[in-house]
Design a protein around this motif. Structure first.
Motif, short mmCIF file in Angstrom:
data_model
loop_
_atom_site.label_atom_id
_atom_site.label_comp_id
_atom_site.label_asym_id
_atom_site.label_seq_id
_atom_site.Cartn_x
_atom_site.Cartn_y
_atom_site.Cartn_z
N LYS A 41 7.99 1.77 -36.36
CA LYS A 41 6.87 1.32 -36.63
C LYS A 41 6.72 -0.11 -36.64
O LYS A 41 7.51 -0.80 -37.11
N GLY A 42 5.83 -0.80 -35.66
CA GLY A 42 5.73 -2.29 -35.77
C GLY A 42 4.95 -2.76 -36.94
O GLY A 42 5.55 -3.57 -37.70
N ILE A 43 3.77 -2.58 -37.21
CA ILE A 43 3.04 -2.76 -38.34
C ILE A 43 2.57 -1.58 -39.05
O ILE A 43 1.83 -0.89 -38.53
N ASP A 44 3.00 -1.18 -40.40
CA ASP A 44 2.77 -0.01 -41.10
C ASP A 44 2.13 -0.31 -42.32
O ASP A 44 2.96 -0.83 -43.19
N ASP A 45 0.66 0.08 -42.45
CA ASP A 45 0.28 0.09 -43.62
C ASP A 45 0.45 1.23 -44.51
O ASP A 45 0.07 2.41 -44.16
N ALA A 46 1.43 1.15 -45.63
CA ALA A 46 1.78 2.57 -46.28
C ALA A 46 0.76 2.49 -47.60
O ALA A 46 1.36 3.39 -48.29
N ASN A 47 0.14 1.54 -47.72
CA ASN A 47 -0.59 1.56 -49.34
C ASN A 47 -1.95 2.48 -49.02
O ASN A 47 -2.08 2.77 -47.92
N THR A 48 -2.70 2.76 -50.12
CA THR A 48 -3.91 3.51 -49.84
C THR A 48 -5.18 2.90 -50.63
O THR A 48 -6.06 3.53 -50.48
N GLY A 49 -4.88 1.69 -50.98
CA GLY A 49 -6.08 1.02 -51.69
C GLY A 49 -6.52 -0.32 -51.44
O GLY A 49 -7.52 -0.93 -51.83
N SER A 50 -5.50 -1.03 -50.54
CA SER A 50 -6.00 -2.12 -50.31
C SER A 50 -6.71 -2.53 -48.79
O SER A 50 -7.11 -1.53 -48.42
N THR A 51 -7.09 -3.60 -48.71
CA THR A 51 -7.77 -4.22 -47.19
C THR A 51 -6.81 -4.97 -46.51
O THR A 51 -6.37 -5.85 -46.95
N PHE A 91 -2.29 2.57 -31.49
CA PHE A 91 -2.53 2.62 -32.60
C PHE A 91 -2.75 3.98 -33.22
O PHE A 91 -3.10 4.87 -32.75
N SER A 92 -2.28 4.39 -34.78
CA SER A 92 -2.43 5.49 -35.16
C SER A 92 -3.41 5.47 -36.41
O SER A 92 -3.00 4.83 -37.24
N ALA A 93 -4.52 5.81 -36.40
CA ALA A 93 -5.11 6.05 -37.51
C ALA A 93 -4.94 7.18 -38.39
O ALA A 93 -5.57 8.25 -38.37
N ALA A 94 -4.05 7.07 -39.09
CA ALA A 94 -3.42 8.16 -39.98
C ALA A 94 -4.19 8.65 -40.82
O ALA A 94 -4.55 9.77 -41.00
N SER A 95 -4.91 7.66 -41.70
CA SER A 95 -5.88 8.04 -42.65
C SER A 95 -6.58 7.01 -43.29
O SER A 95 -6.33 5.73 -42.42
N GLY A 96 -7.49 7.00 -44.26
CA GLY A 96 -8.03 5.69 -44.63
C GLY A 96 -9.15 5.32 -43.57
O GLY A 96 -9.58 6.25 -42.78
N THR A 97 -9.35 4.11 -43.48
CA THR A 97 -10.44 3.48 -42.40
C THR A 97 -9.66 2.55 -41.68
O THR A 97 -9.15 1.53 -42.01
#
Length: 208
Positions: A41-51, A91-97
């Motif tokens: 993964k290039g950029i991986d947002d693994a959190n669930t509460g941040s922006t 881009f993979s919109a995995a979950s969240g927004t």
């Protein structure tokens, strides 16, 4: 790299942690040499509460054997003016927004450029394939041809040539964006303002 889950930039696995994270003006290249079930993964947002704010980045070469993604999210992400080239998935919109604006995805085929459900406000994204984000499809571009300076392995240069017709002047002006306003490109050159002046992708083709 041959390890499982090789990642360029990752937000920590801290479920529910709030706050803001800014990721901009990076070049991330994948180097893949295994035939196993690696996930790059290039950029991986693994959190669930941040922006998360992700803009003016170049991510390329995230490809190989299985499930490799250039940019993916789990929390709220605003991904603007990124150039994503030669990856298994863009881009993979995995979950969240995930709100995506003014991004280029090239070299990811017809089903893997924009994967998942994108949030309202997604607009002016482009790909050389046929799959635009499912949100506001009429404001996004498919089957575009991009003219980069070089895509030759070892001498990649993802600046836009002045002859480009796939990205130049096709972006939304984000100078006064409600969530992440900015005025420069990856080279810190000032982007112009107004209708039909802002380029898609990390580079603004500025005449100097």
């Amino acid at each position: 790299n041959n390890d499982y889950n090789d990642i360029g930039i990752i937000t920590l696995y801290n479920t529910g942690a709030s706050g803001k994270i800014y990721i901009s003006n990076n070049i991330i290249q994948g180097v893949y040499s295994s035939t196993g079930t690696d996930t790059l993964k290039g950029i991986d947002d693994a959190n669930t509460g941040s922006t998360i704010y992700v803009w003016n980045n170049i991510v390329y070469g995230i490809n190989g054997f299985w499930n490799n993604r250039a940019i993916t999210n789990k929390s709220t992400m605003y991904a603007y003016n990124n150039t994503v080239y030669g990856n298994d998935q863009g881009f993979s919109a995995a979950s969240g927004t995930l709100v995506a604006k003014d991004n280029i995805v090239a070299g990811s085929g017809n089903t893997s450029a924009y994967v998942g459900t994108f949030a309202s406000g997604t607009t002016n994204n482009a790909t050389d394939g046929t799959d635009a984000p499912n949100t506001n499809p009429g404001t996004n571009y498919t089957s575009k041809t991009f003219s980069f300076v070089s895509t030759t392995a070892g001498s990649e240069d993802f600046h836009l040539q002045s002859s480009d017709v796939g990205a130049i002047n096709l972006g939304a002006d984000l100078t006064n964006d409600a969530n992440n306003p900015f005025t420069t490109d990856i080279d810190n050159q000032t982007r112009p303002t107004g209708t039909n002046t802002w380029d898609i992708g990390a580079d603004e083709n500025v005449v100097t």
